[in-house]
Design a protein around this motif. Structure first.
Motif, PDB file in Angstrom:
ATOM      1  N   TRP A  23       0.824  -1.209   0.000  1.00 15.76           N
ATOM      2  CA  TRP A  23       0.000   0.000   0.000  1.00 15.76           C
ATOM      3  C   TRP A  23       0.860   1.262   0.000  1.00 15.76           C
ATOM      4  O   TRP A  23       0.542   2.241  -0.690  1.00 15.76           O
ATOM      5  N   ALA A  24       1.942   1.237   0.766  1.00  9.41           N
ATOM      6  CA  ALA A  24       2.830   2.402   0.816  1.00  9.41           C
ATOM      7  C   ALA A  24       3.457   2.666  -0.552  1.00  9.41           C
ATOM      8  O   ALA A  24       3.510   3.813  -1.017  1.00  9.41           O
ATOM      9  N   ALA A  25       3.918   1.595  -1.205  1.00  8.32           N
ATOM     10  CA  ALA A  25       4.509   1.754  -2.537  1.00  8.32           C
ATOM     11  C   ALA A  25       3.465   2.236  -3.538  1.00  8.32           C
ATOM     12  O   ALA A  25       3.742   3.116  -4.372  1.00  8.32           O
ATOM     13  N   GLY A  26       2.250   1.667  -3.468  1.00  8.43           N
ATOM     14  CA  GLY A  26       1.192   2.081  -4.380  1.00  8.43           C
ATOM     15  C   GLY A  26       0.797   3.538  -4.200  1.00  8.43           C
ATOM     16  O   GLY A  26       0.626   4.272  -5.174  1.00  8.43           O
ATOM     17  N   LEU A  27       0.670   3.977  -2.943  1.00  4.91           N
ATOM     18  CA  LEU A  27       0.317   5.374  -2.673  1.00  4.91           C
ATOM     19  C   LEU A  27       1.425   6.322  -3.108  1.00  4.91           C
ATOM     20  O   LEU A  27       1.158   7.431  -3.598  1.00  4.91           O
ATOM     21  N   LEU A  28       2.674   5.897  -2.922  1.00  9.74           N
ATOM     22  CA  LEU A  28       3.802   6.733  -3.337  1.00  9.74           C
ATOM     23  C   LEU A  28       3.806   6.928  -4.849  1.00  9.74           C
ATOM     24  O   LEU A  28       4.045   8.042  -5.344  1.00  9.74           O
ATOM     25  N   ILE A  29       3.510   5.863  -5.580  1.00 12.38           N
ATOM     26  CA  ILE A  29       3.474   5.950  -7.039  1.00 12.38           C
ATOM     27  C   ILE A  29       2.275   6.770  -7.505  1.00 12.38           C
ATOM     28  O   ILE A  29       2.363   7.547  -8.470  1.00 12.38           O
ATOM     29  N   PHE A  30       1.143   6.630  -6.806  1.00 16.70           N
ATOM     30  CA  PHE A  30      -0.089   7.298  -7.229  1.00 16.70           C
ATOM     31  C   PHE A  30      -0.148   8.761  -6.791  1.00 16.70           C
ATOM     32  O   PHE A  30      -0.936   9.535  -7.348  1.00 16.70           O
ATOM     33  N   PHE A  31       0.688   9.150  -5.831  1.00 17.77           N
ATOM     34  CA  PHE A  31       0.583  10.499  -5.269  1.00 17.77           C
ATOM     35  C   PHE A  31       0.712  11.609  -6.311  1.00 17.77           C
ATOM     36  O   PHE A  31      -0.059  12.584  -6.258  1.00 17.77           O
ATOM     37  N   PRO A  32       1.662  11.554  -7.260  1.00 10.87           N
ATOM     38  CA  PRO A  32       1.722  12.636  -8.274  1.00 10.87           C
ATOM     39  C   PRO A  32       0.429  12.776  -9.065  1.00 10.87           C
ATOM     40  O   PRO A  32       0.018  13.901  -9.399  1.00 10.87           O
ATOM     41  N   ILE A  33      -0.217  11.643  -9.373  1.00  5.91           N
ATOM     42  CA  ILE A  33      -1.496  11.700 -10.093  1.00  5.91           C
ATOM     43  C   ILE A  33      -2.564  12.331  -9.212  1.00  5.91           C
ATOM     44  O   ILE A  33      -3.340  13.181  -9.654  1.00  5.91           O
ATOM     45  N   LEU A  34      -2.591  11.923  -7.936  1.00  9.19           N
ATOM     46  CA  LEU A  34      -3.557  12.493  -7.003  1.00  9.19           C
ATOM     47  C   LEU A  34      -3.349  13.988  -6.852  1.00  9.19           C
ATOM     48  O   LEU A  34      -4.311  14.768  -6.826  1.00  9.19           O
ATOM     49  N   TRP A  35      -2.086  14.420  -6.758  1.00  6.00           N
ATOM     50  CA  TRP A  35      -1.788  15.845  -6.605  1.00  6.00           C
ATOM     51  C   TRP A  35      -2.228  16.629  -7.840  1.00  6.00           C
ATOM     52  O   TRP A  35      -2.755  17.741  -7.732  1.00  6.00           O
ATOM     53  N   THR A  36      -2.039  16.052  -9.018  1.00  3.23           N
ATOM     54  CA  THR A  36      -2.494  16.706 -10.251  1.00  3.23           C
ATOM     55  C   THR A  36      -3.997  16.870 -10.262  1.00  3.23           C
ATOM     56  O   THR A  36      -4.530  17.933 -10.633  1.00  3.23           O
ATOM     57  N   ILE A  37      -4.710  15.827  -9.855  1.00  2.00           N
ATOM     58  CA  ILE A  37      -6.172  15.892  -9.827  1.00  2.00           C
ATOM     59  C   ILE A  37      -6.644  16.951  -8.836  1.00  2.00           C
ATOM     60  O   ILE A  37      -7.548  17.750  -9.130  1.00  2.00           O
ATOM     61  N   LEU A  38      -6.037  16.984  -7.649  1.00  2.33           N
ATOM     62  CA  LEU A  38      -6.430  17.978  -6.645  1.00  2.33           C
ATOM     63  C   LEU A  38      -6.123  19.399  -7.117  1.00  2.33           C
ATOM     64  O   LEU A  38      -6.921  20.318  -6.918  1.00  2.33           O
ATOM     65  N   THR A  59      -5.609  16.064 -16.174  1.00  2.00           N
ATOM     66  CA  THR A  59      -6.607  15.159 -15.612  1.00  2.00           C
ATOM     67  C   THR A  59      -7.574  14.679 -16.683  1.00  2.00           C
ATOM     68  O   THR A  59      -7.929  13.492 -16.738  1.00  2.00           O
ATOM     69  N   MET A  60      -7.997  15.583 -17.560  1.00  2.00           N
ATOM     70  CA  MET A  60      -8.894  15.195 -18.643  1.00  2.00           C
ATOM     71  C   MET A  60      -8.211  14.251 -19.621  1.00  2.00           C
ATOM     72  O   MET A  60      -8.862  13.389 -20.225  1.00  2.00           O
ATOM     73  N   ALA A  61      -6.890  14.362 -19.760  1.00  6.34           N
ATOM     74  CA  ALA A  61      -6.158  13.501 -20.683  1.00  6.34           C
ATOM     75  C   ALA A  61      -5.920  12.109 -20.113  1.00  6.34           C
ATOM     76  O   ALA A  61      -5.970  11.106 -20.841  1.00  6.34           O
ATOM     77  N   ILE A  62      -5.664  12.027 -18.799  1.00  4.93           N
ATOM     78  CA  ILE A  62      -5.352  10.719 -18.214  1.00  4.93           C
ATOM     79  C   ILE A  62      -6.587   9.992 -17.711  1.00  4.93           C
ATOM     80  O   ILE A  62      -6.530   8.782 -17.451  1.00  4.93           O
ATOM     81  N   ALA A  63      -7.714  10.699 -17.581  1.00  6.48           N
ATOM     82  CA  ALA A  63      -8.920  10.069 -17.045  1.00  6.48           C
ATOM     83  C   ALA A  63      -9.368   8.848 -17.849  1.00  6.48           C
ATOM     84  O   ALA A  63      -9.656   7.792 -17.260  1.00  6.48           O
ATOM     85  N   PRO A  64      -9.424   8.920 -19.201  1.00 10.98           N
ATOM     86  CA  PRO A  64      -9.868   7.721 -19.946  1.00 10.98           C
ATOM     87  C   PRO A  64      -8.973   6.518 -19.725  1.00 10.98           C
ATOM     88  O   PRO A  64      -9.460   5.393 -19.559  1.00 10.98           O
ATOM     89  N   ILE A  65      -7.639   6.727 -19.699  1.00 11.36           N
ATOM     90  CA  ILE A  65      -6.734   5.585 -19.556  1.00 11.36           C
ATOM     91  C   ILE A  65      -6.753   5.060 -18.125  1.00 11.36           C
ATOM     92  O   ILE A  65      -6.566   3.859 -17.879  1.00 11.36           O
ATOM     93  N   LEU A  66      -6.997   5.939 -17.142  1.00  7.18           N
ATOM     94  CA  LEU A  66      -7.137   5.483 -15.761  1.00  7.18           C
ATOM     95  C   LEU A  66      -8.382   4.615 -15.600  1.00  7.18           C
ATOM     96  O   LEU A  66      -8.347   3.569 -14.930  1.00  7.18           O
ATOM     97  N   ILE A  67      -9.468   5.038 -16.210  1.00 10.25           N
ATOM     98  CA  ILE A  67     -10.709   4.257 -16.139  1.00 10.25           C
ATOM     99  C   ILE A  67     -10.535   2.912 -16.840  1.00 10.25           C
ATOM    100  O   ILE A  67     -10.955   1.864 -16.326  1.00 10.25           O
ATOM    101  N   LEU A  68      -9.901   2.932 -18.013  1.00 10.09           N
ATOM    102  CA  LEU A  68      -9.642   1.682 -18.735  1.00 10.09           C
ATOM    103  C   LEU A  68      -8.773   0.744 -17.906  1.00 10.09           C
ATOM    104  O   LEU A  68      -9.048  -0.458 -17.801  1.00 10.09           O
ATOM    105  N   GLY A  69      -7.713   1.282 -17.311  1.00 10.73           N
ATOM    106  CA  GLY A  69      -6.836   0.461 -16.487  1.00 10.73           C
ATOM    107  C   GLY A  69      -7.533  -0.097 -15.260  1.00 10.73           C
ATOM    108  O   GLY A  69      -7.278  -1.239 -14.847  1.00 10.73           O
ATOM    109  N   TRP A  70      -8.436   0.700 -14.674  1.00 10.95           N
ATOM    110  CA  TRP A  70      -9.155   0.247 -13.477  1.00 10.95           C
ATOM    111  C   TRP A  70     -10.059  -0.947 -13.790  1.00 10.95           C
ATOM    112  O   TRP A  70     -10.060  -1.946 -13.067  1.00 10.95           O
ATOM    113  N   PHE A  71     -10.801  -0.855 -14.897  1.00 11.06           N
ATOM    114  CA  PHE A  71     -11.736  -1.928 -15.232  1.00 11.06           C
ATOM    115  C   PHE A  71     -11.055  -3.146 -15.855  1.00 11.06           C
ATOM    116  O   PHE A  71     -11.644  -4.232 -15.876  1.00 11.06           O
ATOM    117  N   SER A  72      -9.843  -2.974 -16.360  1.00 13.57           N
ATOM    118  CA  SER A  72      -9.157  -4.103 -17.007  1.00 13.57           C
ATOM    119  C   SER A  72      -7.969  -4.598 -16.194  1.00 13.57           C
ATOM    120  O   SER A  72      -7.157  -5.361 -16.708  1.00 13.57           O
TER     121      SER A  72
END
Length: 276
Positions: free
Chosen positions: A18-33, A249-262
């Motif tokens: 979880w720590a590694a996953g959050l560390l990797i995801f944090f830049p994306i989260l910061w961009t969204i915020l 965020t608008m550019a990465i949203a489609p690929i994030l959704i695709l990755g989540w469901f697949s």
């Protein structure tokens, strides 16, 4: 014999994952915020994380300034087209390497993979001139072919790995039953390797979607995908971080959704043949 894993070890591994996953995801989260902040809050010091005045103004400005759907459609066509074309070429190539014995197979695979080490700028000029000569500069067709060729070594390598896990006796039985080469690949080999093919297509689609170097250098307006859409928010006057974050965020949203469901299909394909 499987090893017994203690509850403490499981808990430690879970926390680390979880720590590694959050560390990797944090830049994306910061961009969204940041996309929901005002420009002043986006550059405030110290940074504001959650407690700020949330606003949709940046998305409204981006939508008003740019034709987002045109960029999105270009990205879908370019990424999808290069993926499909690459798989169509790679399946017969990977089949021949996996089931036609040759002492040079590993050498060919290593040579193909080594082409990924070539700096892209080293071949930009000749490819640029070829596109001008053929009249396909700033076209989706040019980007489909270029991105397919760039990712083809990875596609062939991955499919070769998956195909090697399929027993050759099954294909031999199909030949004895009178199956042609086309029928053998289409109706016997391909259905058995669906998880591997699917994960290969997903990975290649993501790589093509995120490609920026070629899309910025071979397009101007008509075929510009979402990577060019993001780059358009860098201006001589400076970076507008909140609006840039909204565009990102608008550019990465489609690929994030695709990755989540697949994600299950992707993990299943990437681990295909790992356990015997």
């Amino acid at each position: 014999m499987a090893r017994n894993v203690t509850p403490q070890r499981k808990a430690i591994n879970t926390v680390i994952a979880w720590a590694a996953g959050l560390l990797i995801f944090f830049p994306i989260l910061w961009t969204i915020l940041t996309s929901f902040k005002t420009e002043a809050q986006a550059i405030s010091s110290p940074p504001v994380f959650l407690f700020f005045d949330w606003t949709l103004e940046n998305y409204a400005v981006v939508q008003e300034r740019s034709n987002y759907m045109r960029f999105l459609w270009n990205s879908v066509i370019i990424a999808g087209g290069s993926t499909v074309l690459g798989v169509l070429i790679a399946i017969p190539a990977a089949w021949s390497m996996a089931f036609v014995p040759s002492r040079r197979t590993k050498d060919i695979l290593m040579w193909m993979l080594s082409t990924k080490m070539l700096p892209a700028v080293g071949v930009l000029y000749p490819i640029y001139l070829i596109c001008i000569e053929l009249g396909i500069l700033d076209s989706r067709a040019a980007l489909v072919v270029v991105l397919m060729l760039i990712n083809l070594p990875i596609i062939v390598w991955m499919l070769y790995t998956y195909f090697k896990e399929i027993p050759g006796e099954i294909l031999e039985a199909a030949r004895m039953d009178g199956a042609s080469l086309k029928a053998e690949i289409l109706y016997v080999l391909t259905p058995m390797a669906v998880p591997g093919i699917a994960s290969t297509m997903l990975l290649n689609f993501i790589l093509a979607w995120n490609e920026a170097f070629w899309t910025l250098n071979l397009t101007a307006a008509k075929a510009a995908p979402l990577t060019a859409f993001i780059a358009s928010y860098s201006s001589p006057e400076g970076l507008f971080y909140a609006k840039l974050s909204a565009a990102s965020t608008m550019a990465i949203a489609p690929i994030l959704i695709l990755g989540w469901f697949s994600q299950k299909q992707l993990v299943r394909g990437l681990t295909f043949g790992a356990v015997k």
